[in-house]
Scaffold this motif. Sequence first.
Motif, mmCIF file in Angstrom:
data_model
loop_
_atom_site.group_PDB
_atom_site.id
_atom_site.type_symbol
_atom_site.label_atom_id
_atom_site.label_comp_id
_atom_site.label_asym_id
_atom_site.label_seq_id
_atom_site.Cartn_x
_atom_site.Cartn_y
_atom_site.Cartn_z
ATOM 1 N N LYS A 19 21.808 33.811 45.456
ATOM 2 C CA LYS A 19 21.809 35.272 45.667
ATOM 3 C C LYS A 19 23.215 35.791 45.381
ATOM 4 O O LYS A 19 24.215 35.196 45.801
ATOM 5 N N GLY A 34 21.137 41.784 38.802
ATOM 6 C CA GLY A 34 20.030 41.823 39.751
ATOM 7 C C GLY A 34 20.444 41.172 41.066
ATOM 8 O O GLY A 34 21.631 41.048 41.358
ATOM 9 N N ASP A 35 19.434 40.690 41.838
ATOM 10 C CA ASP A 35 19.749 40.071 43.134
ATOM 11 C C ASP A 35 20.215 38.635 42.965
ATOM 12 O O ASP A 35 20.993 38.125 43.743
ATOM 13 N N ASP A 36 19.708 38.034 41.933
ATOM 14 C CA ASP A 36 19.811 36.587 41.819
ATOM 15 C C ASP A 36 20.650 36.222 40.586
ATOM 16 O O ASP A 36 20.495 36.833 39.528
#
Lengths: 252, 215
Positions: A19, A34-36
């Motif tokens: 993350k 993004g988040d990842d």
Amino acid sequence: MASGKFLPLPYFFISSDWKILDYSHAASSIFLIGDDFSSLVDEENRQKVSQYIQPHLSEMQFELNMKTKHDPLAVFEISVRWEADEAHIICVEKTKEIDQLASDLMKLRSRLSETDFELLEKKEELEDAINRIHKLSGPFIPLYEEAGLVPLFGDLQADKLQVIEANILSRIDEEEYEQVFFDFHGVGKITMNGKEKLGQLFEAIQLMGTKTVIVGLSPSQVQGLGSKGTLQADAMASLQQAISIYVKKAEP
Amino acid sequence: MTEAWQHFAAALLAGDERQAYSLLADDPRPSIRVYKEIITPAMYDIGEKWLRNEITVADEHLATSVCDFALAQYIFPFKRINKQSEDKAMFLCLEEEQHVIGSKMVAALFEEQHWQVRHLGPNLPLAHALSSAEEWRPKVIGLSAAIPYRIPALKEYIAAFEQLPWKPKIMVGGRVVSMHDIRPYCGRQTQVIYDLDQVAGWLNELAEEQADGVR
């Protein structure tokens, strides 16, 4: 520790399950974040992410293809350093260098293959030319109906005689000559292989029912010729003498 | 036992083009098996070595260059006698595509069947490819694509080549065709190529038809 926000390179701070916790401005100007972390790469490169961004690999460097805003497959050198369960990642783009390298290699490759093929082509041309010279070193000249003359020129080696032989045998076969005069006046050295080959040539001609008449062999050329005892050939000192004898015989 | 392709891959990565060429030239197998059993596995292996972090992208490029060179030398004996041939085939890789070896091997099969072959190389923009095709009018145009995100571009290339007035046969191959079904983008004159045997089979059939005088 100080935030990496202002690092002049793309920088990510991630958790152990990839993350993204923080990133530099340089990162957000290049990537759509993004988040990842693995959302920055395509499926094939995800394998590399999951394999090499792991807490037990405390320091790691590897190459990764990443999706930037402009290029879906940009090459980056990734440096990872873990601190407990969190990792710092710096990404340095190498695409330009790689593209430069690829185009340099391309140029070199095409130049190399051009020169190489030109050389190969020249070599083949040269072989053709040598072959032609060999053939011209022992031309077959029809003298009159039953006799032909082969004046030999230069040094005689097996490969030259090989070419000459093919020509002579086919001519004899076509016209059914009774005698063939071999004139050695223009010959320099005869190699050992050459002598062997010459013996074979005379034998082959005799087997076709044609007589060989040898003219103008010098003493040094004679040594080793016909040593197997199978050579049956008339020998004359000069072409003039040889022709006058055989022409007289041929007259009714 | 170390396989021939492993020696070949090692020579490519070492940049040793002489060794690479002699491994191909001295191998007793027929050429299609040399392509399938030595060159192909060696190139796949080099790709996997990158995934395993054993080599860099730069190493891959060097290996590709050496492979390309060795392959070009390997097929050279065929090349010279094909200059007069009426059968012409053109090959190219899409723009932004560097994976050139697969289509070079297909091109080699055409050379062996005495076609005149032009390989326009990697990274070829459609406009260039089209103008080359219009000038040379090949009977076959081979397209190669390896990267999935280039499928929209591949579609565009296929459509453009299918418009050519003398209706060339279009062959599409490369890694993408094994990953995605691209047949929906192909018209009747376009064939998807999955392996070298398929190309060899097509060439043999064509040669037999021509020998029988069937048009």
